[in-house]
Design a protein around this motif. Structure first.
Motif, PDB file in Angstrom:
ATOM      1  N   CYS A   1       0.832  -1.209   0.000  1.00  0.00           N
ATOM      2  CA  CYS A   1       0.000   0.000   0.000  1.00  0.00           C
ATOM      3  C   CYS A   1       0.863   1.255   0.000  1.00  0.00           C
ATOM      4  N   ILE A   2       1.936   1.247   0.772  1.00  0.00           N
ATOM      5  CA  ILE A   2       2.835   2.399   0.801  1.00  0.00           C
ATOM      6  C   ILE A   2       3.469   2.610  -0.572  1.00  0.00           C
ATOM      7  N   LEU A   3       3.894   1.533  -1.209  1.00  0.00           N
ATOM      8  CA  LEU A   3       4.512   1.659  -2.533  1.00  0.00           C
ATOM      9  C   LEU A   3       3.525   2.161  -3.579  1.00  0.00           C
ATOM     10  N   ILE A   4       2.294   1.655  -3.540  1.00  0.00           N
ATOM     11  CA  ILE A   4       1.277   2.106  -4.490  1.00  0.00           C
ATOM     12  C   ILE A   4       0.961   3.580  -4.260  1.00  0.00           C
ATOM     13  N   GLY A   5       0.787   3.957  -3.001  1.00  0.00           N
ATOM     14  CA  GLY A   5       0.508   5.351  -2.691  1.00  0.00           C
ATOM     15  C   GLY A   5       1.634   6.272  -3.121  1.00  0.00           C
TER      16      GLY A   5
ATOM     17  N   TRP B   1      -2.544   9.464  -0.910  1.00  0.00           N
ATOM     18  CA  TRP B   1      -2.316   9.708   0.523  1.00  0.00           C
ATOM     19  C   TRP B   1      -3.052   8.687   1.384  1.00  0.00           C
ATOM     20  N   PHE B   2      -4.255   8.303   0.965  1.00  0.00           N
ATOM     21  CA  PHE B   2      -5.000   7.278   1.705  1.00  0.00           C
ATOM     22  C   PHE B   2      -4.235   5.961   1.705  1.00  0.00           C
ATOM     23  N   ALA B   3      -3.676   5.601   0.554  1.00  0.00           N
ATOM     24  CA  ALA B   3      -2.916   4.354   0.465  1.00  0.00           C
ATOM     25  C   ALA B   3      -1.678   4.401   1.352  1.00  0.00           C
ATOM     26  N   VAL B   4      -1.005   5.541   1.401  1.00  0.00           N
ATOM     27  CA  VAL B   4       0.179   5.667   2.249  1.00  0.00           C
ATOM     28  C   VAL B   4      -0.206   5.538   3.720  1.00  0.00           C
ATOM     29  N   VAL B   5      -1.255   6.227   4.126  1.00  0.00           N
ATOM     30  CA  VAL B   5      -1.684   6.173   5.535  1.00  0.00           C
ATOM     31  C   VAL B   5      -2.158   4.765   5.899  1.00  0.00           C
ATOM     32  N   LEU B   6      -2.904   4.136   5.003  1.00  0.00           N
ATOM     33  CA  LEU B   6      -3.359   2.765   5.251  1.00  0.00           C
ATOM     34  C   LEU B   6      -2.168   1.819   5.362  1.00  0.00           C
ATOM     35  N   GLY B   7      -1.186   1.984   4.495  1.00  0.00           N
ATOM     36  CA  GLY B   7      -0.005   1.131   4.546  1.00  0.00           C
ATOM     37  C   GLY B   7       0.775   1.303   5.832  1.00  0.00           C
ATOM     38  N   VAL B   8       0.912   2.532   6.279  1.00  0.00           N
ATOM     39  CA  VAL B   8       1.613   2.787   7.545  1.00  0.00           C
ATOM     40  C   VAL B   8       0.841   2.162   8.708  1.00  0.00           C
ATOM     41  N   ALA B   9      -0.478   2.281   8.682  1.00  0.00           N
ATOM     42  CA  ALA B   9      -1.298   1.703   9.756  1.00  0.00           C
ATOM     43  C   ALA B   9      -1.185   0.178   9.775  1.00  0.00           C
TER      44      ALA B   9
ATOM     45  N   LEU C   1       1.532   9.313  -5.857  1.00  0.00           N
ATOM     46  CA  LEU C   1       1.922  10.680  -5.492  1.00  0.00           C
ATOM     47  C   LEU C   1       3.113  11.192  -6.310  1.00  0.00           C
ATOM     48  N   LEU C   2       4.010  10.303  -6.701  1.00  0.00           N
ATOM     49  CA  LEU C   2       5.198  10.725  -7.437  1.00  0.00           C
ATOM     50  C   LEU C   2       5.022  10.695  -8.954  1.00  0.00           C
ATOM     51  N   ALA C   3       4.023  10.008  -9.439  1.00  0.00           N
ATOM     52  CA  ALA C   3       3.832   9.860 -10.885  1.00  0.00           C
ATOM     53  C   ALA C   3       3.692  11.189 -11.632  1.00  0.00           C
ATOM     54  N   PRO C   4       2.970  12.185 -11.115  1.00  0.00           N
ATOM     55  CA  PRO C   4       2.855  13.441 -11.876  1.00  0.00           C
ATOM     56  C   PRO C   4       4.188  14.114 -12.181  1.00  0.00           C
ATOM     57  N   TYR C   5       5.223  13.854 -11.405  1.00  0.00           N
ATOM     58  CA  TYR C   5       6.522  14.454 -11.651  1.00  0.00           C
ATOM     59  C   TYR C   5       7.266  13.791 -12.813  1.00  0.00           C
ATOM     60  N   PHE C   6       6.848  12.581 -13.194  1.00  0.00           N
ATOM     61  CA  PHE C   6       7.549  11.842 -14.237  1.00  0.00           C
ATOM     62  C   PHE C   6       6.741  11.690 -15.523  1.00  0.00           C
TER      63      PHE C   6
ATOM     64  N   GLY D   1      -5.128  14.172 -10.056  1.00  0.00           N
ATOM     65  CA  GLY D   1      -6.430  14.221  -9.392  1.00  0.00           C
ATOM     66  C   GLY D   1      -6.625  13.103  -8.393  1.00  0.00           C
ATOM     67  N   ALA D   2      -5.767  12.108  -8.437  1.00  0.00           N
ATOM     68  CA  ALA D   2      -5.883  10.967  -7.534  1.00  0.00           C
ATOM     69  C   ALA D   2      -4.947  11.095  -6.338  1.00  0.00           C
ATOM     70  N   SER D   3      -4.515  12.289  -6.021  1.00  0.00           N
ATOM     71  CA  SER D   3      -3.574  12.456  -4.911  1.00  0.00           C
ATOM     72  C   SER D   3      -4.197  12.074  -3.564  1.00  0.00           C
ATOM     73  N   VAL D   4      -5.493  12.284  -3.435  1.00  0.00           N
ATOM     74  CA  VAL D   4      -6.166  11.887  -2.183  1.00  0.00           C
ATOM     75  C   VAL D   4      -6.093  10.375  -2.012  1.00  0.00           C
ATOM     76  N   VAL D   5      -6.271   9.650  -3.108  1.00  0.00           N
ATOM     77  CA  VAL D   5      -6.180   8.190  -3.065  1.00  0.00           C
ATOM     78  C   VAL D   5      -4.751   7.769  -2.710  1.00  0.00           C
TER      79      VAL D   5
END
Length: 75
Positions: free
Chosen positions: A21-25, A52-60, A29-34, A46-50
């Motif tokens: 989940c952390i890797l997907i998130g 961040w949710f994936a990163v937070v879920l992965g950390v949890a 988040l980093l894809a728009p830069y590349f 537009g999917a930045s909220v998703v």
């Protein structure tokens, strides 16, 4: 008469799921830069909220698994 013990089930691997989940998130988040295509850029940005949710879920998930492992070692 004699009860057989069922073999212990493999516990859910929350650590691996959390890392994924952390890797997907992070990828979302980093894809728009590349990306160079404006269509893909707008769609992923537009999917930045998703992301961040994936990163937070992965950390949890990772934290819960590490907490359970530490709790199991104490007993």
């Amino acid at each position: 008469m004699f009860s057989r013990r069922t073999p212990a089930r493999r516990a859910p691997r929350m650590y691996e799921r959390g890392i994924l989940c952390i890797l997907i998130g992070a990828a979302v988040l980093l894809a728009p830069y590349f990306l160079t295509s404006p269509t893909w850029l707008n769609m992923i940005a537009g999917a930045s909220v998703v992301g961040w949710f994936a990163v937070v879920l992965g950390v949890a998930l990772t934290a819960v698994d590490l907490f359970n492992r530490a709790k199991g070692r104490k007993d």
